[in-house]
Design a protein around this motif. Structure first.
Motif, PDB file in Angstrom:
ATOM      1  N   VAL A  25       0.837  -1.209   0.000  1.00 59.07           N
ATOM      2  CA  VAL A  25       0.000   0.000   0.000  1.00 59.07           C
ATOM      3  C   VAL A  25       0.868   1.253   0.000  1.00 59.07           C
ATOM      4  O   VAL A  25       0.607   2.219  -0.737  1.00 59.07           O
ATOM      5  CB  VAL A  25      -0.943  -0.004   1.214  1.00 59.07           C
ATOM      6  N   GLY A  26       1.930   1.223   0.836  1.00 56.88           N
ATOM      7  CA  GLY A  26       2.804   2.396   0.908  1.00 56.88           C
ATOM      8  C   GLY A  26       3.513   2.681  -0.412  1.00 56.88           C
ATOM      9  O   GLY A  26       3.685   3.849  -0.798  1.00 56.88           O
ATOM     10  N   GLY A  27       3.926   1.603  -1.125  1.00 58.07           N
ATOM     11  CA  GLY A  27       4.586   1.811  -2.419  1.00 58.07           C
ATOM     12  C   GLY A  27       3.656   2.451  -3.438  1.00 58.07           C
ATOM     13  O   GLY A  27       4.062   3.362  -4.189  1.00 58.07           O
ATOM     14  N   ALA A  28       2.411   1.992  -3.446  1.00 58.72           N
ATOM     15  CA  ALA A  28       1.441   2.633  -4.334  1.00 58.72           C
ATOM     16  C   ALA A  28       1.197   4.081  -3.923  1.00 58.72           C
ATOM     17  O   ALA A  28       1.037   4.973  -4.772  1.00 58.72           O
ATOM     18  CB  ALA A  28       0.132   1.841  -4.317  1.00 58.72           C
ATOM     19  N   GLY A  29       1.192   4.322  -2.604  1.00 58.61           N
ATOM     20  CA  GLY A  29       1.016   5.698  -2.126  1.00 58.61           C
ATOM     21  C   GLY A  29       2.169   6.603  -2.519  1.00 58.61           C
ATOM     22  O   GLY A  29       1.974   7.801  -2.788  1.00 58.61           O
ATOM     23  N   VAL A  30       3.388   6.051  -2.538  1.00 61.56           N
ATOM     24  CA  VAL A  30       4.551   6.849  -2.978  1.00 61.56           C
ATOM     25  C   VAL A  30       4.401   7.256  -4.441  1.00 61.56           C
ATOM     26  O   VAL A  30       4.697   8.406  -4.819  1.00 61.56           O
ATOM     27  CB  VAL A  30       5.853   6.047  -2.758  1.00 61.56           C
ATOM     28  N   GLY A  94       3.389  13.092  10.183  1.00 59.86           N
ATOM     29  CA  GLY A  94       4.155  12.573   9.061  1.00 59.86           C
ATOM     30  C   GLY A  94       4.306  13.593   7.946  1.00 59.86           C
ATOM     31  O   GLY A  94       5.352  13.654   7.292  1.00 59.86           O
ATOM     32  N   LEU A  95       3.274  14.378   7.711  1.00 61.43           N
ATOM     33  CA  LEU A  95       3.354  15.431   6.687  1.00 61.43           C
ATOM     34  C   LEU A  95       4.435  16.453   7.041  1.00 61.43           C
ATOM     35  O   LEU A  95       5.197  16.902   6.164  1.00 61.43           O
ATOM     36  CB  LEU A  95       1.993  16.104   6.537  1.00 61.43           C
ATOM     37  N   VAL A  96       4.509  16.822   8.304  1.00 61.08           N
ATOM     38  CA  VAL A  96       5.532  17.787   8.742  1.00 61.08           C
ATOM     39  C   VAL A  96       6.929  17.197   8.563  1.00 61.08           C
ATOM     40  O   VAL A  96       7.862  17.877   8.102  1.00 61.08           O
ATOM     41  CB  VAL A  96       5.287  18.201  10.201  1.00 61.08           C
ATOM     42  N   ILE A  97       7.087  15.918   8.931  1.00 57.73           N
ATOM     43  CA  ILE A  97       8.394  15.276   8.767  1.00 57.73           C
ATOM     44  C   ILE A  97       8.788  15.212   7.295  1.00 57.73           C
ATOM     45  O   ILE A  97       9.914  15.563   6.907  1.00 57.73           O
ATOM     46  CB  ILE A  97       8.372  13.866   9.380  1.00 57.73           C
ATOM     47  N   PHE A 122      11.452  12.285  -1.951  1.00 50.59           N
ATOM     48  CA  PHE A 122      11.468  10.847  -1.704  1.00 50.59           C
ATOM     49  C   PHE A 122      12.123  10.521  -0.363  1.00 50.59           C
ATOM     50  O   PHE A 122      11.673   9.619   0.372  1.00 50.59           O
ATOM     51  CB  PHE A 122      12.201  10.146  -2.846  1.00 50.59           C
ATOM     52  N   ALA A 123      13.193  11.235  -0.024  1.00 46.89           N
ATOM     53  CA  ALA A 123      13.862  11.016   1.263  1.00 46.89           C
ATOM     54  C   ALA A 123      12.922  11.353   2.424  1.00 46.89           C
ATOM     55  O   ALA A 123      12.869  10.639   3.434  1.00 46.89           O
ATOM     56  CB  ALA A 123      15.137  11.859   1.343  1.00 46.89           C
ATOM     57  N   GLY A 124      12.176  12.430   2.289  1.00 49.37           N
ATOM     58  CA  GLY A 124      11.212  12.788   3.338  1.00 49.37           C
ATOM     59  C   GLY A 124      10.112  11.749   3.486  1.00 49.37           C
ATOM     60  O   GLY A 124       9.675  11.445   4.609  1.00 49.37           O
ATOM     61  N   ILE A 125       9.672  11.196   2.358  1.00 45.44           N
ATOM     62  CA  ILE A 125       8.652  10.146   2.417  1.00 45.44           C
ATOM     63  C   ILE A 125       9.196   8.934   3.186  1.00 45.44           C
ATOM     64  O   ILE A 125       8.495   8.322   3.998  1.00 45.44           O
ATOM     65  CB  ILE A 125       8.212   9.736   0.999  1.00 45.44           C
ATOM     66  N   GLY A 126      10.465   8.577   2.921  1.00 43.30           N
ATOM     67  CA  GLY A 126      11.053   7.431   3.606  1.00 43.30           C
ATOM     68  C   GLY A 126      11.128   7.617   5.108  1.00 43.30           C
ATOM     69  O   GLY A 126      10.793   6.703   5.885  1.00 43.30           O
ATOM     70  N   VAL A 127      11.560   8.788   5.562  1.00 42.99           N
ATOM     71  CA  VAL A 127      11.639   9.038   7.006  1.00 42.99           C
ATOM     72  C   VAL A 127      10.253   9.049   7.640  1.00 42.99           C
ATOM     73  O   VAL A 127      10.031   8.472   8.709  1.00 42.99           O
ATOM     74  CB  VAL A 127      12.370  10.377   7.267  1.00 42.99           C
ATOM     75  N   ALA A 128       9.303   9.693   6.969  1.00 39.99           N
ATOM     76  CA  ALA A 128       7.945   9.766   7.510  1.00 39.99           C
ATOM     77  C   ALA A 128       7.267   8.399   7.519  1.00 39.99           C
ATOM     78  O   ALA A 128       6.431   8.118   8.389  1.00 39.99           O
ATOM     79  CB  ALA A 128       7.115  10.762   6.694  1.00 39.99           C
ATOM     80  N   THR A 129       7.633   7.527   6.574  1.00 39.49           N
ATOM     81  CA  THR A 129       7.013   6.202   6.516  1.00 39.49           C
ATOM     82  C   THR A 129       7.345   5.385   7.759  1.00 39.49           C
ATOM     83  O   THR A 129       6.493   4.645   8.271  1.00 39.49           O
ATOM     84  CB  THR A 129       7.467   5.466   5.247  1.00 39.49           C
ATOM     85  N   LEU A 130       8.562   5.489   8.252  1.00 38.33           N
ATOM     86  CA  LEU A 130       8.935   4.765   9.473  1.00 38.33           C
ATOM     87  C   LEU A 130       8.074   5.200  10.649  1.00 38.33           C
ATOM     88  O   LEU A 130       7.600   4.364  11.442  1.00 38.33           O
ATOM     89  CB  LEU A 130      10.420   4.992   9.779  1.00 38.33           C
TER      90      LEU A 130
END
Length: 208
Positions: A25-30, A94-97, A122-130
């Motif tokens: 789901v997260g990959g599709a969201g990215v 997560g949006l702020v991160i 993309f880097a921000g998405i990765g940090v926020a995903t955790l």
């Protein structure tokens, strides 16, 4: 020890299965996030960070549907209002991160080319995903039996009751023991003692 190892392997297998579904789901969201981000940048004059925020909001709505009805469809479905409120709360963090990383790169280091913007987006998405993975599985999509988010342990089966000492034994008695049990106990006869006979008169008379 083997039971504990089996339980640990079961929990690890369940976690890996959850990570795989979350990642799908997260990959599709990215893809949705980056697609909307680049579409807004290419068709409008909205600044980079604002375009990124719009893309994050669209991807958040997409992710909620995927998490609720695919990744965590077996979790507690009660209290949907509370669930959605917590989802939005952690999604804002997560949006702020996510966009804080892009903001720092864009306005702190002047890295604002399309390639650089996509990289830090993309880097921000990765940090926020955790952060989102931890918060969603712990607080938002909880297990039905445990308010803290962890599955409740299964109750142990009751131990078998010890046999009562007064209960008759189910094992058949041996033939020797049965014969001894049936044989009557004979009383021990007391020995007959000869009474002391007093001497006769002729035995007491003196002999000449």
């Amino acid at each position: 020890m083997s039971e504990r190892g089996a339980a640990l392997r079961g929990q690890l297998k369940q976690l890996m299965h959850e990570v795989a579904k979350y990642g799908a789901v997260g990959g599709a969201g990215v893809l949705v996030n980056l697609g909307v981000f680049n579409l807004v940048r290419a068709t409008t004059e909205i600044p980079v960070v604002r375009a990124s925020i719009i893309a994050t909001i669209v991807a958040t709505g997409f992710n909620y549907l995927g998490f609720r009805y695919f990744t965590y469809r077996d979790r507690d479905k009660g209290g949907r209002t509370k669930e959605l409120s917590l989802f939005l709360f952690f999604s804002v963090i997560g949006l702020v991160i996510e966009n804080g990383v892009l903001y720092t790169a864009t306005y702190g280091f002047d890295w604002d080319s399309p390639l650089q913007s996509n990289f830090f987006k993309f880097a921000g998405i990765g940090v926020a995903t955790l952060f989102r993975f931890w918060s969603f599985r712990t607080w938002v999509f909880r297990h039905v039996s445990d308010p803290g988010g962890s599955p409740a342990p299964e109750p142990e089966p009751p131990a078998p009751a010890a046999p009562s000492s007064s209960a008759p034994s189910s094992a058949p008695a041996s033939p020797a023991a049965a014969s001894v049990a049936r044989e009557p106990v004979r009383p021990v006869a007391e020995p007959l003692l000869d009474p002391v006979r007093p001497p006769a008169d002729h035995e007491l008379a003196p002999r000449h």
